[in-house]
Design a protein around this motif. Structure first.
Motif, PDB file in Angstrom:
ATOM      1  N   LEU A   1       0.890  -1.056   0.010  1.00 60.01           N
ATOM      2  CA  LEU A   1       0.044  -0.049   0.008  1.00 60.01           C
ATOM      3  C   LEU A   1       0.891   1.326  -0.021  1.00 60.01           C
ATOM      4  CD1 LEU A   1      -2.849   1.519   0.302  1.00 60.01           C
ATOM      5  CD2 LEU A   1      -2.512   1.297   2.952  1.00 60.01           C
ATOM      6  N   ALA A   2       2.053   1.296   0.937  1.00 59.33           N
ATOM      7  CA  ALA A   2       2.876   2.351   1.060  1.00 59.33           C
ATOM      8  C   ALA A   2       3.543   2.812  -0.503  1.00 59.33           C
ATOM      9  CB  ALA A   2       3.609   2.422   2.197  1.00 59.33           C
ATOM     10  N   ALA A   3       4.061   1.649  -1.006  1.00 60.03           N
ATOM     11  CA  ALA A   3       4.793   1.830  -2.273  1.00 60.03           C
ATOM     12  C   ALA A   3       3.899   2.457  -3.448  1.00 60.03           C
ATOM     13  CB  ALA A   3       5.576   0.295  -2.477  1.00 60.03           C
ATOM     14  N   LEU A   4       2.715   1.746  -3.664  1.00 56.86           N
ATOM     15  CA  LEU A   4       1.917   2.271  -4.534  1.00 56.86           C
ATOM     16  C   LEU A   4       1.227   3.778  -4.188  1.00 56.86           C
ATOM     17  CD1 LEU A   4       0.198   1.298  -7.105  1.00 56.86           C
ATOM     18  CD2 LEU A   4      -1.431   0.356  -6.021  1.00 56.86           C
TER      19      LEU A   4
ATOM     20  N   LEU B   1       4.181   6.087  -5.033  1.00 52.01           N
ATOM     21  CA  LEU B   1       4.411   6.261  -6.558  1.00 52.01           C
ATOM     22  C   LEU B   1       3.378   7.201  -7.040  1.00 52.01           C
ATOM     23  CD1 LEU B   1       5.685   5.407  -9.166  1.00 52.01           C
ATOM     24  CD2 LEU B   1       4.301   3.596  -9.314  1.00 52.01           C
ATOM     25  N   ILE B   2       2.157   7.090  -6.724  1.00 48.58           N
ATOM     26  CA  ILE B   2       1.057   7.868  -7.362  1.00 48.58           C
ATOM     27  C   ILE B   2       1.117   9.125  -6.700  1.00 48.58           C
ATOM     28  CG2 ILE B   2      -1.524   8.195  -7.224  1.00 48.58           C
ATOM     29  CD1 ILE B   2      -1.937   5.319  -6.608  1.00 48.58           C
ATOM     30  N   LEU B   3       1.518   9.401  -5.539  1.00 44.23           N
ATOM     31  CA  LEU B   3       1.696  10.686  -4.923  1.00 44.23           C
ATOM     32  C   LEU B   3       2.770  11.454  -5.704  1.00 44.23           C
ATOM     33  CD1 LEU B   3       0.677  10.647  -1.125  1.00 44.23           C
ATOM     34  CD2 LEU B   3      -0.330  11.782  -2.985  1.00 44.23           C
ATOM     35  N   PHE B   4       3.957  10.734  -5.720  1.00 44.22           N
ATOM     36  CA  PHE B   4       4.854  11.407  -6.453  1.00 44.22           C
ATOM     37  C   PHE B   4       4.664  12.089  -7.991  1.00 44.22           C
ATOM     38  CE2 PHE B   4       8.621  11.345  -9.571  1.00 44.22           C
ATOM     39  CZ  PHE B   4       9.396  12.264  -9.172  1.00 44.22           C
ATOM     40  N   ILE B   5       3.798  11.185  -8.618  1.00 46.23           N
ATOM     41  CA  ILE B   5       3.414  11.667 -10.090  1.00 46.23           C
ATOM     42  C   ILE B   5       2.240  12.949  -9.941  1.00 46.23           C
ATOM     43  CG2 ILE B   5       1.998  11.083 -12.164  1.00 46.23           C
ATOM     44  CD1 ILE B   5       3.178   8.069 -11.649  1.00 46.23           C
ATOM     45  N   VAL B   6       1.431  12.859  -8.848  1.00 46.55           N
ATOM     46  CA  VAL B   6       0.289  13.722  -8.847  1.00 46.55           C
ATOM     47  C   VAL B   6       0.951  15.144  -7.862  1.00 46.55           C
ATOM     48  CG1 VAL B   6      -1.622  14.362  -7.544  1.00 46.55           C
ATOM     49  CG2 VAL B   6      -1.474  11.963  -8.722  1.00 46.55           C
ATOM     50  N   ALA B   7       1.743  14.876  -6.883  1.00 41.38           N
ATOM     51  CA  ALA B   7       2.226  16.009  -6.068  1.00 41.38           C
ATOM     52  C   ALA B   7       3.578  16.802  -6.947  1.00 41.38           C
ATOM     53  CB  ALA B   7       2.614  15.514  -4.914  1.00 41.38           C
ATOM     54  N   LEU B   8       4.309  16.348  -7.790  1.00 41.29           N
ATOM     55  CA  LEU B   8       5.276  16.806  -8.270  1.00 41.29           C
ATOM     56  C   LEU B   8       4.759  18.095  -9.225  1.00 41.29           C
ATOM     57  CD1 LEU B   8       8.421  16.816  -8.890  1.00 41.29           C
ATOM     58  CD2 LEU B   8       7.968  15.499 -11.105  1.00 41.29           C
ATOM     59  N   PRO B   9       3.623  18.122 -10.103  1.00 39.70           N
ATOM     60  CA  PRO B   9       3.377  19.306 -10.686  1.00 39.70           C
ATOM     61  C   PRO B   9       2.781  20.494  -9.704  1.00 39.70           C
ATOM     62  CG  PRO B   9       2.003  17.620 -11.311  1.00 39.70           C
ATOM     63  CD  PRO B   9       3.124  17.080 -10.607  1.00 39.70           C
ATOM     64  N   VAL B  10       2.053  19.926  -8.804  1.00 42.24           N
ATOM     65  CA  VAL B  10       1.274  20.605  -7.714  1.00 42.24           C
ATOM     66  C   VAL B  10       2.318  21.278  -6.985  1.00 42.24           C
ATOM     67  CG1 VAL B  10      -0.188  20.784  -5.698  1.00 42.24           C
ATOM     68  CG2 VAL B  10      -0.690  19.346  -7.545  1.00 42.24           C
TER      69      VAL B  10
ATOM     70  N   GLY C   1      -9.852   1.061  -2.554  1.00 41.22           N
ATOM     71  CA  GLY C   1     -10.154   2.043  -1.739  1.00 41.22           C
ATOM     72  C   GLY C   1      -9.353   2.545  -0.654  1.00 41.22           C
ATOM     73  N   LEU C   2      -8.316   1.567  -0.118  1.00 36.00           N
ATOM     74  CA  LEU C   2      -7.369   1.974   0.665  1.00 36.00           C
ATOM     75  C   LEU C   2      -6.371   2.765   0.083  1.00 36.00           C
ATOM     76  CD1 LEU C   2      -6.070  -1.327   2.876  1.00 36.00           C
ATOM     77  CD2 LEU C   2      -7.672   0.651   3.524  1.00 36.00           C
ATOM     78  N   VAL C   3      -6.222   2.393  -1.457  1.00 34.32           N
ATOM     79  CA  VAL C   3      -4.959   3.312  -1.998  1.00 34.32           C
ATOM     80  C   VAL C   3      -5.633   4.711  -2.288  1.00 34.32           C
ATOM     81  CG1 VAL C   3      -3.837   3.455  -4.011  1.00 34.32           C
ATOM     82  CG2 VAL C   3      -4.016   1.182  -3.140  1.00 34.32           C
ATOM     83  N   ILE C   4      -6.941   4.952  -2.387  1.00 33.62           N
ATOM     84  CA  ILE C   4      -7.357   6.198  -2.804  1.00 33.62           C
ATOM     85  C   ILE C   4      -7.252   7.017  -1.389  1.00 33.62           C
ATOM     86  CG2 ILE C   4      -9.280   7.332  -3.201  1.00 33.62           C
ATOM     87  CD1 ILE C   4     -10.166   5.250  -4.989  1.00 33.62           C
ATOM     88  N   ALA C   5      -7.707   6.481  -0.191  1.00 26.41           N
ATOM     89  CA  ALA C   5      -7.745   6.898   1.060  1.00 26.41           C
ATOM     90  C   ALA C   5      -6.287   7.539   1.342  1.00 26.41           C
ATOM     91  CB  ALA C   5      -8.467   6.113   2.074  1.00 26.41           C
ATOM     92  N   SER C   6      -5.300   6.531   1.149  1.00 29.74           N
ATOM     93  CA  SER C   6      -4.077   6.855   1.366  1.00 29.74           C
ATOM     94  C   SER C   6      -3.332   7.859   0.625  1.00 29.74           C
ATOM     95  CB  SER C   6      -3.097   5.562   1.249  1.00 29.74           C
ATOM     96  OG  SER C   6      -3.581   4.593   2.120  1.00 29.74           O
ATOM     97  N   VAL C   7      -3.731   8.000  -0.458  1.00 38.23           N
ATOM     98  CA  VAL C   7      -3.210   9.123  -1.544  1.00 38.23           C
ATOM     99  C   VAL C   7      -3.872  10.400  -0.884  1.00 38.23           C
ATOM    100  CG1 VAL C   7      -3.780  10.360  -3.509  1.00 38.23           C
ATOM    101  CG2 VAL C   7      -2.989   7.778  -3.655  1.00 38.23           C
ATOM    102  N   PHE C   8      -5.184  10.623  -0.320  1.00 41.30           N
ATOM    103  CA  PHE C   8      -5.317  11.953   0.184  1.00 41.30           C
ATOM    104  C   PHE C   8      -4.959  12.213   1.523  1.00 41.30           C
ATOM    105  CE2 PHE C   8      -9.209  11.099  -2.747  1.00 41.30           C
ATOM    106  CZ  PHE C   8      -9.428  12.634  -3.128  1.00 41.30           C
ATOM    107  N   TYR C   9      -4.636  10.974   2.422  1.00 41.66           N
ATOM    108  CA  TYR C   9      -4.091  11.216   3.691  1.00 41.66           C
ATOM    109  C   TYR C   9      -2.676  11.589   3.564  1.00 41.66           C
ATOM    110  CZ  TYR C   9      -3.623  10.505   8.766  1.00 41.66           C
ATOM    111  OH  TYR C   9      -3.333  10.438  10.173  1.00 41.66           O
ATOM    112  N   SER C  10      -1.867  11.099   2.751  1.00 41.87           N
ATOM    113  CA  SER C  10      -0.572  11.299   2.753  1.00 41.87           C
ATOM    114  C   SER C  10      -0.122  12.482   1.639  1.00 41.87           C
ATOM    115  CB  SER C  10       0.223   9.985   2.437  1.00 41.87           C
ATOM    116  OG  SER C  10       0.061   9.038   3.416  1.00 41.87           O
TER     117      SER C  10
END
Length: 227
Positions: A15-18, A21-30, A92-101
């Motif tokens: 869960l943490a690795a995925l 990875l998603i957050l790096f892609i999303v958060a980099l331009p932000v 659902g865990l991945v989506i929630a973790s993306v928001f939380y972290s």
């Protein structure tokens, strides 16, 4: 140790690795936009991205649970169109973790970009590089300490999640039962021996992660000082 089930730890790491990875892609331009913009809406965007830090996990978990449930337009759309349920499963865990972290990835990257020499960025633009190329080939390679901090802290924070993942995912073995939830259940049934072992593993992993971040940053600062 033979009786210890390491499945929750493996699920937590997956869960943490995925999520990282998603957050790096999303958060980099932000984070890049936040570091470069002078827009009046910047404080509003920063406040929104930082909300998960100050909100109780139960509050955030409740709203994420509602947003992903069948009663919401988003949850109903995914279930009716794709047959995918977004709650009480790993998705659902991945989506929630993306928001939380999210803020744990954005804030270190933003700080790193803001600390860059502006002349270096201007030189990149003058040489004909666009914003995207400047970000990827000039800015990002020069914020290694901030980048490493963002990646490792986001990973560690996701591994340690409890309230949000429990509300959104529940405790389904092999699907949503991560390490923090497993510890909670052991305490509930008064299996303190196993809870001690799981907790000690979590403490050790957290310490190693933080130590790695500080050692890496120390080495980078020394190299900059020598240069």
């Amino acid at each position: 140790m033979e009786a210890i089930d390491f499945g929750p730890f493996l699920l937590s790491f997956k869960l943490a690795a995925l999520t990282t990875l998603i957050l790096f892609i999303v958060a980099l331009p932000v984070s890049w936009w936040l570091s470069q913009t002078a827009c009046r809406c910047k404080p509003f965007v920063e406040a929104v991205t930082s909300l998960p830090i100050v909100l109780p996990p139960s509050v955030l978990g409740f709203y994420i649970l509602y947003a992903l449930s069948y009663n919401s337009p988003l949850g109903a759309f995914f279930e009716q169109t794709f047959g995918i349920k977004l709650v009480f499963n790993f998705t659902g865990l991945v989506i929630a973790s993306v928001f939380y972290s999210f803020p744990f990835m954005v804030q270190p990257l933003q700080s790193g970009f803001e600390a860059l020499n502006k002349n270096m960025l201007e030189a990149s633009y003058i040489s004909g590089k666009g914003r995207a190329e400047t970000l990827l080939r000039v800015a990002l390679p020069n914020i290694k300490p901030a980048l490493m901090t963002a990646l490792i802290v986001t990973f560690a924070h996701t591994v340690g999640e409890f309230g949000v993942v429990l509300m959104v995912g529940g405790s389904i073995p092999g699907e949503t039962k991560v390490a923090s939830v497993a510890i909670y259940e052991m305490v509930e049934v008064m299996d303190y021996t196993t809870a001690h072992i799981y907790s000690a593993i979590m403490v050790a992993l957290s310490f190693v992660v933080l130590l790695g971040v500080y050692l890496f940053n120390q080495r980078q600062n020394r190299r900059i000082g020598v240069a």
